[in-house]
Design a protein around this motif. Structure first.
Motif, PDB file in Angstrom:
ATOM      1  N   GLN A 175      21.560 -19.688  51.258  1.00 34.29           N
ATOM      2  CA  GLN A 175      22.863 -19.032  51.127  1.00 34.29           C
ATOM      3  C   GLN A 175      21.819 -17.668  49.583  1.00 34.29           C
TER       4      GLN A 175
ATOM      5  N   ILE B  31      16.933  -9.692  58.140  1.00 34.90           N
ATOM      6  CA  ILE B  31      17.793 -10.836  58.340  1.00 34.90           C
ATOM      7  C   ILE B  31      17.246 -12.246  58.393  1.00 34.90           C
ATOM      8  N   ASP B  32      16.834 -11.946  59.875  1.00 30.67           N
ATOM      9  CA  ASP B  32      16.451 -12.994  60.441  1.00 30.67           C
ATOM     10  C   ASP B  32      15.269 -13.658  60.065  1.00 30.67           C
ATOM     11  N   ARG B  33      14.551 -13.023  59.160  1.00 29.29           N
ATOM     12  CA  ARG B  33      13.240 -13.597  57.908  1.00 29.29           C
ATOM     13  C   ARG B  33      13.662 -14.816  57.418  1.00 29.29           C
TER      14      ARG B  33
ATOM     15  N   GLU C  47      23.897  -6.086  56.873  1.00 27.84           N
ATOM     16  CA  GLU C  47      24.314  -7.281  58.374  1.00 27.84           C
ATOM     17  C   GLU C  47      23.345  -7.597  59.270  1.00 27.84           C
ATOM     18  N   GLU C  48      22.233  -6.824  59.012  1.00 26.37           N
ATOM     19  CA  GLU C  48      21.135  -7.272  59.444  1.00 26.37           C
ATOM     20  C   GLU C  48      19.635  -7.556  58.607  1.00 26.37           C
TER      21      GLU C  48
ATOM     22  N   PRO D 279      15.759 -17.605  56.244  1.00 29.23           N
ATOM     23  CA  PRO D 279      16.360 -19.448  56.876  1.00 29.23           C
ATOM     24  C   PRO D 279      17.121 -19.019  57.121  1.00 29.23           C
ATOM     25  N   GLU D 280      18.142 -19.395  57.891  1.00 31.10           N
ATOM     26  CA  GLU D 280      19.112 -19.564  58.218  1.00 31.10           C
ATOM     27  C   GLU D 280      20.655 -19.655  57.279  1.00 31.10           C
ATOM     28  N   ASP D 281      19.701 -21.243  56.536  1.00 36.15           N
ATOM     29  CA  ASP D 281      20.580 -22.137  55.926  1.00 36.15           C
ATOM     30  C   ASP D 281      20.712 -21.315  54.324  1.00 36.15           C
TER      31      ASP D 281
END
Length: 151
Positions: free
Chosen positions: A90, A82-84, A116-117, A86-88
């Motif tokens: 949706q 999930i960290d691949r 989750e990950e 962008p944080e913003d």
């Protein structure tokens, strides 16, 4: 009358449907689709379907999955950390995304699960695994590769 052959550049109107009758694409209200027959610009079944047609001819072609977008491939379903993303961003199930491969070629994927990950994406073509039906009309044979005769 001239019949379409490999190498001809043609223009066609089409209405693409699934076996359920659901429309997935149509040239209605747009310019006809123009392509070179046999060049790989369209799926094999569509190429084969227009071959031999004459201008003004209309017909329905049934394209089996093998001559369309092929069977679904489970190896095209990928879990990405999930960290691949962008944080913003949706993310939502069903959301289409454009990804790039190592050569920079872009292709569409669809988010199928959010954990989750990780995020599960499906890189299969949306029409993979489906038999297709096209109503087509040959509008024009624009031109083709000239036949070269050598002595």
């Amino acid at each position: 009358m001239q019949q379409v052959k490999k190498g001809d550049r043609v223009r066609v109107h089409y209405h693409g449907k699934l076996a359920t009758g659901e429309t997935f694409d149509s040239s209605h209200g747009r310019d006809p689709l123009e392509f070179e027959v046999g060049s790989g610009m369209v799926i094999k079944g569509f190429d084969d379907g227009v071959t031999g047609m004459t201008v003004g001819e209309k017909k329905t072609i049934n394209i089996p999955v093998e001559d369309a977008y092929g069977h679904r491939n489970d190896q095209m379903i990928i879990d990405m950390p999930i960290d691949r993303f962008p944080e913003d961003m949706q993310l939502e199930v069903g959301m289409p995304l454009i990804m790039s491969d190592s050569t920079g070629q872009q292709f569409q994927v669809v988010v199928t699960e959010i954990k989750e990950e990780s995020v599960t994406i499906d890189a299969n073509h949306p029409l993979a695994g489906k038999d297709l039906i096209f109503d087509i009309e040959l509008v024009e044979i624009v031109g083709g590769n000239p036949l070269i005769i050598t002595p």
